[in-house]
Design an enzyme around this catalytic site. Structure first.
Site, PDB file in Angstrom:
ATOM      1  N   ASP A  59       0.869  -1.180   0.000  1.00 48.19           N
ATOM      2  CA  ASP A  59       0.000   0.000   0.000  1.00 48.19           C
ATOM      3  C   ASP A  59       0.907   1.230   0.000  1.00 48.19           C
ATOM      4  O   ASP A  59       1.648   1.458   0.968  1.00 48.19           O
ATOM      5  CB  ASP A  59      -0.868  -0.069   1.269  1.00 48.19           C
ATOM      6  CG  ASP A  59      -1.797   1.130   1.411  1.00 48.19           C
ATOM      7  OD1 ASP A  59      -1.618   2.129   0.696  1.00 48.19           O
ATOM      8  OD2 ASP A  59      -2.699   1.055   2.263  1.00 48.19           O
ATOM      9  N   ASN A  88       1.504   6.172 -10.212  1.00 48.45           N
ATOM     10  CA  ASN A  88       0.163   6.144 -10.805  1.00 48.45           C
ATOM     11  C   ASN A  88      -0.923   5.790  -9.789  1.00 48.45           C
ATOM     12  O   ASN A  88      -2.075   6.168  -9.958  1.00 48.45           O
ATOM     13  CB  ASN A  88       0.179   5.131 -11.955  1.00 48.45           C
ATOM     14  CG  ASN A  88      -1.220   4.732 -12.382  1.00 48.45           C
ATOM     15  OD1 ASN A  88      -1.914   5.475 -13.079  1.00 48.45           O
ATOM     16  ND2 ASN A  88      -1.663   3.552 -11.943  1.00 48.45           N
ATOM     17  N   SER A 140      -4.158  14.754 -12.471  1.00 49.77           N
ATOM     18  CA  SER A 140      -5.523  14.784 -13.003  1.00 49.77           C
ATOM     19  C   SER A 140      -5.906  16.198 -13.411  1.00 49.77           C
ATOM     20  O   SER A 140      -5.426  17.183 -12.826  1.00 49.77           O
ATOM     21  CB  SER A 140      -6.501  14.306 -11.925  1.00 49.77           C
ATOM     22  OG  SER A 140      -7.830  14.510 -12.347  1.00 49.77           O
ATOM     23  N   TYR A 153      -9.500  14.996  -3.608  1.00 52.79           N
ATOM     24  CA  TYR A 153      -8.772  14.478  -4.781  1.00 52.79           C
ATOM     25  C   TYR A 153      -8.005  15.605  -5.493  1.00 52.79           C
ATOM     26  O   TYR A 153      -6.837  15.453  -5.844  1.00 52.79           O
ATOM     27  CB  TYR A 153      -9.803  13.829  -5.712  1.00 52.79           C
ATOM     28  CG  TYR A 153      -9.259  13.148  -6.929  1.00 52.79           C
ATOM     29  CD1 TYR A 153      -8.653  11.889  -6.851  1.00 52.79           C
ATOM     30  CD2 TYR A 153      -9.388  13.723  -8.191  1.00 52.79           C
ATOM     31  CE1 TYR A 153      -8.183  11.251  -7.989  1.00 52.79           C
ATOM     32  CE2 TYR A 153      -8.924  13.083  -9.327  1.00 52.79           C
ATOM     33  CZ  TYR A 153      -8.333  11.849  -9.222  1.00 52.79           C
ATOM     34  OH  TYR A 153      -7.871  11.212 -10.357  1.00 52.79           O
ATOM     35  N   ALA A 155      -6.995  18.405  -4.228  1.00 52.99           N
ATOM     36  CA  ALA A 155      -5.895  18.866  -3.370  1.00 52.99           C
ATOM     37  C   ALA A 155      -4.721  17.904  -3.461  1.00 52.99           C
ATOM     38  O   ALA A 155      -3.554  18.317  -3.551  1.00 52.99           O
ATOM     39  CB  ALA A 155      -6.366  18.989  -1.925  1.00 52.99           C
TER      40      ALA A 155
END
Ligand code: NAP
Length: 242
Positions: A59, A88, A140, A153, A155
Site C-alpha cells: 500500500d 500512478n 488529473s 482528490y 488537493a
C-alpha cells in the site's frame, strides 16, 4: 537489467503503462494494493512482451511497508537499475466538502500525495547515484482546474503537481527528469459509474480517453527523446481543458 516501477499497475491506466513500457524493453516492477487476480493477469500480459515482470504488493500510503519492500528489492537486485518510476496509484472518494468526514479527506491524500512521497523517496537515492532517472506522476485535470465534490482528490493531485515542479529543479543536474501527466476522463474502473453519455457532451472530442492513450505519453516522457523536458504537466483530455 533496466527496470520500470509502476504503482497501481494491476488495473486501468497503470496496467496500460506497464504493458507499454514492456514493449519499450523495460522489465517491470508492478505494484498494486490488494487485487491479486488482476495483478497476475496484468503480469501475464506484460510478460508476453518478452520482459520480466515482478509483482510488488504494498500500500503506497503505508510508509513502513513501502520503504521495506523497495529497499529489500534493491538489496536483492544490486545489478538492476530502476530507471523509470511511474507514480500512478491513486483513489478517489468524492463528497461535497460540507459533508466530508476527516477520514475521507485523509484516505485520498494518503494514497495520491503521501504515496507519491513515500515511493519516490525510496527510489530517488539510487537514481541520484546512477545519475539517470525518469519520474512520471499521474495527476488529473481535477488537480489543475478543481471539480465540485473533489476537494480531497483535487488537493492531492495539485499537491503532486507542486512537488513535481520542485523535485524537477532539485534533481535536474543529475540527469533525472520529473514530469506529470494530467488525464481528463479515461475509461477505467475509476470512471465506470459516471454518466458517460452526459459527460462526453462536455468533451470537445465527444469521448472518454483510453488508458493506452495515457500510456503513450508516459512512454514518451520516459524515453531518451524527452531528455530536455522536466517539471511539466501534460494534459490528456480530448480538449476538455488546457
Ligand atoms: P483504477 O482503475 O481504479 O486502478 C487503480 C490502481 O491503483 C489499481 O491498480 C489499484 O490496485 C492501485 N491502488 C489504489 N490504491 C493503492 C494504494 N494505496 N497502494 C497501491 N496501489 C493502489 O484507476 P485508474 O483510473 O487507472 O487511475 C490511475 C491513476 O490515474 C490514479 O492516480 C487516478 O487518480 C488517475 N486518473 C484517472 C483518471 C480516470 O479518468 N480514470 C483521470 C485522471 C487521473 P488494486 O488493483 O490492488 O486495487
Amino acid at each position: 537489467m533496466k527496470y520500470a516501477l509502476v504503482t497501481g499497475g494491476s488495473r486501468g491506466i497503470g496496467k496500460a503503462i506497464c504493458i507499454k513500457l514492456a514493449t519499450d524493453g523495460y522489465n517491470i516492477l508492478l505494484n498494486y494494493k490488494s487485487n491479486d487476480l488482476e495483478a497476475n493477469k496484468s503480469k501475464e500480459e506484460v510478460e508476453l512482451n518478452g520482459v520480466k515482470c515482478e509483482l510488488l504488493k504494498f500500500d503506497v500510503s503505508d510508509n513502513e511497508s513501502t520503504q521495506l519492500i523497495i529497499s529489500n528489492w534493491l538489496d536483492n537486485n544490486k545489478a538492476a537499475k530502476i530507471e523509470i518510476l511511474v507514480n500512478n496509484a491513486g483513489i478517489n472518494n468524492d463528497n461535497l466538502m460540507v459533508f466530508m468526514p476527516n477520514e475521507q479527506w485523509h484516505n485520498v491524500i494518503n494514497a495520491s500525495l503521501n504515496g507519491f512521497f513515500y515511493v519516490t523517496k525510496a527510489i530517488l537515492k539510487s537514481m541520484v547515484s546512477s545519475r539517470y532517472g525518469r519520474i512520471i506522476n499521474v495527476v488529473s485535470l481535477s488537480g489543475l482546474k478543481g471539480m465540485p465534490g473533489q476537494t480531497n482528490y483535487a488537493a492531492a493531485k495539485a499537491g503532486v503537481i507542486g512537488a513535481t515542479k520542485s523535485l524537477a529543479q532539485e534533481v535536474a543536474k543529475r540527469n533525472i527528469t520529473v514530469n506529470a501527466v494530467a488525464p481528463g476522463f479515461i475509461a477505467t474502473d475509476m470512471t465506470k459509474d459516471l454518466d458517460e453519455k452526459q459527460l462526453i457532451e462536455l468533451i470537445p472530442m465527444k469521448r472518454f480517453g483510453t488508458p493506452e492513450e495515457v500510456a503513450e505519453t508516459v512512454s514518451f516522457l520516459a524515453s531518451k527523446s524527452a531528455a530536455y523536458i522536466t517539471g511539466q504537466v501534460i494534459s490528456i483530455n480530448g480538449g476538455l481543458y488546457s
